[in-house]
Scaffold this motif. Sequence first.
Motif, PDB file in Angstrom:
ATOM      1  N   MET A  62      -0.194 -10.401  -7.063  1.00 33.96           N
ATOM      2  CA  MET A  62      -0.292 -10.683  -5.530  1.00 33.96           C
ATOM      3  C   MET A  62       0.175 -10.125  -4.811  1.00 33.96           C
ATOM      4  SD  MET A  62       3.962 -12.238  -4.628  1.00 33.96           S
ATOM      5  CE  MET A  62       3.693 -13.764  -4.273  1.00 33.96           C
ATOM      6  N   ALA A  63      -0.085  -9.276  -3.357  1.00 31.96           N
ATOM      7  CA  ALA A  63      -0.642  -8.920  -3.078  1.00 31.96           C
ATOM      8  C   ALA A  63       1.220  -7.647  -1.996  1.00 31.96           C
ATOM      9  CB  ALA A  63      -1.199  -8.719  -1.485  1.00 31.96           C
ATOM     10  N   LEU A  64       1.163  -6.566  -1.856  1.00 33.77           N
ATOM     11  CA  LEU A  64       2.423  -6.260  -1.428  1.00 33.77           C
ATOM     12  C   LEU A  64       3.238  -6.578  -0.575  1.00 33.77           C
ATOM     13  CD1 LEU A  64       4.122  -4.234  -2.466  1.00 33.77           C
ATOM     14  CD2 LEU A  64       3.291  -2.451  -2.054  1.00 33.77           C
ATOM     15  N   GLN A  65       2.000  -7.109   0.171  1.00 32.55           N
ATOM     16  CA  GLN A  65       2.244  -7.881   1.800  1.00 32.55           C
ATOM     17  C   GLN A  65       2.605  -6.875   2.654  1.00 32.55           C
ATOM     18  OE1 GLN A  65       4.100 -10.905   1.682  1.00 32.55           O
ATOM     19  NE2 GLN A  65       3.077 -12.257   0.283  1.00 32.55           N
ATOM     20  N   LEU A  66       2.312  -4.984   2.920  1.00 33.22           N
ATOM     21  CA  LEU A  66       2.943  -3.977   3.729  1.00 33.22           C
ATOM     22  C   LEU A  66       2.751  -4.357   5.150  1.00 33.22           C
ATOM     23  CD1 LEU A  66       2.339  -0.988   1.780  1.00 33.22           C
ATOM     24  CD2 LEU A  66       5.152  -2.060   1.575  1.00 33.22           C
ATOM     25  N   PRO A  67       3.437  -3.551   5.823  1.00 35.27           N
ATOM     26  CA  PRO A  67       3.042  -4.292   7.233  1.00 35.27           C
ATOM     27  C   PRO A  67       1.904  -3.415   7.469  1.00 35.27           C
ATOM     28  CG  PRO A  67       4.708  -3.712   7.283  1.00 35.27           C
ATOM     29  CD  PRO A  67       4.700  -3.210   6.598  1.00 35.27           C
ATOM     30  N   VAL A 122      19.029  -8.976 -13.221  1.00 39.71           N
ATOM     31  CA  VAL A 122      18.017  -9.616 -12.679  1.00 39.71           C
ATOM     32  C   VAL A 122      16.742  -9.121 -12.362  1.00 39.71           C
ATOM     33  CG1 VAL A 122      17.871 -10.700 -10.112  1.00 39.71           C
ATOM     34  CG2 VAL A 122      19.734 -10.890 -11.386  1.00 39.71           C
ATOM     35  N   TYR A 123      15.620  -9.378 -12.706  1.00 38.08           N
ATOM     36  CA  TYR A 123      14.359  -8.494 -12.524  1.00 38.08           C
ATOM     37  C   TYR A 123      13.569  -8.824 -11.909  1.00 38.08           C
ATOM     38  CZ  TYR A 123      14.433  -6.500 -17.448  1.00 38.08           C
ATOM     39  OH  TYR A 123      15.416  -5.471 -18.447  1.00 38.08           O
ATOM     40  N   ILE A 124      13.038  -8.151 -10.898  1.00 37.34           N
ATOM     41  CA  ILE A 124      12.258  -8.371  -9.467  1.00 37.34           C
ATOM     42  C   ILE A 124      10.563  -8.510  -9.902  1.00 37.34           C
ATOM     43  CG2 ILE A 124      11.407  -7.091  -7.392  1.00 37.34           C
ATOM     44  CD1 ILE A 124      14.143  -7.466  -7.114  1.00 37.34           C
ATOM     45  N   LYS A 125      10.742  -9.885  -8.868  1.00 35.73           N
ATOM     46  CA  LYS A 125       9.850 -10.132  -9.344  1.00 35.73           C
ATOM     47  C   LYS A 125       8.887  -9.924  -7.544  1.00 35.73           C
ATOM     48  CE  LYS A 125       9.799 -11.394 -14.223  1.00 35.73           C
ATOM     49  NZ  LYS A 125       9.471  -9.917 -14.737  1.00 35.73           N
ATOM     50  N   ALA A 126       7.405 -10.072  -7.804  1.00 40.44           N
ATOM     51  CA  ALA A 126       6.813  -9.476  -6.363  1.00 40.44           C
ATOM     52  C   ALA A 126       7.451 -10.623  -5.836  1.00 40.44           C
ATOM     53  CB  ALA A 126       5.535  -8.570  -6.633  1.00 40.44           C
ATOM     54  N   GLY A 127       7.280 -10.766  -4.260  1.00 36.68           N
ATOM     55  CA  GLY A 127       7.328 -11.495  -3.664  1.00 36.68           C
ATOM     56  C   GLY A 127       8.624 -12.760  -4.029  1.00 36.68           C
ATOM     57  N   GLN A 128       9.289 -12.582  -4.503  1.00 34.84           N
ATOM     58  CA  GLN A 128      10.392 -13.334  -4.701  1.00 34.84           C
ATOM     59  C   GLN A 128      11.346 -13.675  -3.874  1.00 34.84           C
ATOM     60  OE1 GLN A 128      11.184 -13.943  -9.286  1.00 34.84           O
ATOM     61  NE2 GLN A 128       9.317 -15.579  -9.362  1.00 34.84           N
ATOM     62  N   ASN A 129      12.073 -14.338  -3.602  1.00 29.27           N
ATOM     63  CA  ASN A 129      14.051 -14.479  -2.829  1.00 29.27           C
ATOM     64  C   ASN A 129      15.324 -13.962  -4.027  1.00 29.27           C
ATOM     65  OD1 ASN A 129      12.587 -15.322  -0.546  1.00 29.27           O
ATOM     66  ND2 ASN A 129      12.809 -17.197  -0.990  1.00 29.27           N
ATOM     67  N   TYR A 130      15.745 -13.226  -3.727  1.00 28.53           N
ATOM     68  CA  TYR A 130      17.375 -12.871  -4.034  1.00 28.53           C
ATOM     69  C   TYR A 130      18.013 -12.763  -3.295  1.00 28.53           C
ATOM     70  CZ  TYR A 130      13.553 -11.209  -7.443  1.00 28.53           C
ATOM     71  OH  TYR A 130      12.382 -10.956  -8.871  1.00 28.53           O
ATOM     72  N   PRO A 131      19.261 -13.065  -4.095  1.00 28.84           N
ATOM     73  CA  PRO A 131      20.549 -13.097  -3.104  1.00 28.84           C
ATOM     74  C   PRO A 131      20.512 -10.997  -2.249  1.00 28.84           C
ATOM     75  CG  PRO A 131      21.330 -13.144  -5.771  1.00 28.84           C
ATOM     76  CD  PRO A 131      19.182 -13.307  -5.625  1.00 28.84           C
ATOM     77  N   VAL A 132      21.467 -11.344  -1.464  1.00 31.70           N
ATOM     78  CA  VAL A 132      22.121 -10.608  -0.996  1.00 31.70           C
ATOM     79  C   VAL A 132      23.145  -9.369  -1.598  1.00 31.70           C
ATOM     80  CG1 VAL A 132      21.736 -11.485   1.225  1.00 31.70           C
ATOM     81  CG2 VAL A 132      23.386 -11.648   0.655  1.00 31.70           C
ATOM     82  N   PRO A 156       2.006   6.416  -2.190  1.00 31.57           N
ATOM     83  CA  PRO A 156       2.766   5.282  -3.612  1.00 31.57           C
ATOM     84  C   PRO A 156       2.180   5.311  -5.433  1.00 31.57           C
ATOM     85  CG  PRO A 156       2.654   4.118  -1.905  1.00 31.57           C
ATOM     86  CD  PRO A 156       1.825   5.966  -1.601  1.00 31.57           C
ATOM     87  N   LEU A 157       2.689   5.357  -6.151  1.00 30.39           N
ATOM     88  CA  LEU A 157       1.932   5.906  -7.596  1.00 30.39           C
ATOM     89  C   LEU A 157       1.803   4.037  -8.288  1.00 30.39           C
ATOM     90  CD1 LEU A 157       2.903   8.648  -9.710  1.00 30.39           C
ATOM     91  CD2 LEU A 157       0.324   7.960  -7.996  1.00 30.39           C
ATOM     92  N   GLY A 158       3.113   3.304  -7.549  1.00 31.29           N
ATOM     93  CA  GLY A 158       3.734   2.311  -8.130  1.00 31.29           C
ATOM     94  C   GLY A 158       4.310   1.787  -7.114  1.00 31.29           C
ATOM     95  N   GLY A 159       4.497   0.474  -7.647  1.00 29.22           N
ATOM     96  CA  GLY A 159       5.183  -0.510  -6.521  1.00 29.22           C
ATOM     97  C   GLY A 159       6.080  -1.836  -6.697  1.00 29.22           C
ATOM     98  N   THR A 160       6.922  -2.457  -5.518  1.00 30.67           N
ATOM     99  CA  THR A 160       6.847  -3.550  -6.041  1.00 30.67           C
ATOM    100  C   THR A 160       8.518  -4.295  -4.267  1.00 30.67           C
ATOM    101  OG1 THR A 160       7.816  -5.605  -7.346  1.00 30.67           O
ATOM    102  CG2 THR A 160       9.327  -3.792  -7.255  1.00 30.67           C
ATOM    103  N   PHE A 161       8.183  -5.735  -4.329  1.00 31.83           N
ATOM    104  CA  PHE A 161       8.924  -6.005  -3.253  1.00 31.83           C
ATOM    105  C   PHE A 161      10.013  -7.290  -3.445  1.00 31.83           C
ATOM    106  CE2 PHE A 161       5.117  -8.137  -2.459  1.00 31.83           C
ATOM    107  CZ  PHE A 161       5.211  -9.641  -2.023  1.00 31.83           C
TER     108      PHE A 161
END
Length: 181
Positions: free
Chosen positions: A1-6, A31-41, A168-173
């Motif tokens: 999945m693309a990082l969808q950066l502006p 809770v592990y971040i999976k790129a593009g999923q929704n997470y609670p505040v 950046p060398l890596g990332g997720t969102f």
Amino acid sequence: MALQLPQDLQFDFDPKLLLEVKFPQPSGAPVYIKAGQNYPVNQKIPSFGVLFRPLEILRFGPGPYVVIAVDYDAPVGVREVRHFIGGGFWFGGIDADGVLPLVNTTRAVSEWVAPQPPAGEPAHRYTFLLYKESPGFRTQTIITPDTPGLPIGFNLSTFAAATGLGYPLGGTFAFVATPAS
């Protein structure tokens, strides 16, 4: 999945390392971040790691690294909101999931601010990026642990250029939304 950066960001993103982000939970598994999923505040401060890929690890070395978290979907005029800047991360021992935990050895430059976008707005993109720490980052005074004020109006591209972090060398969102009352 693309990082969808502006599209107007002033850096390229061509990941070399796979950044893992996990949030501890008061009860139960993290809770592990999976790129593009929704997470609670209101998530607690996350921990970070890099998926073990021997050639890339050898190429970039054991550290130090910088992790930066930014909300790119802040209202117009605010632009970017910084949620975390931390340096002095080094690889720890490999875990059972094939992840090298990033172990911090210094105080955060900008302490963790949990995501909490305004209620009723569309979900905001919270982006976590990993950089190789530069000598310029270690000596920078643009943002310090004692910088007053809110973390709004941050410009990651300008900060990365001014501190010599490069790309950046890596990332997720992840997407985070506050439900409307």
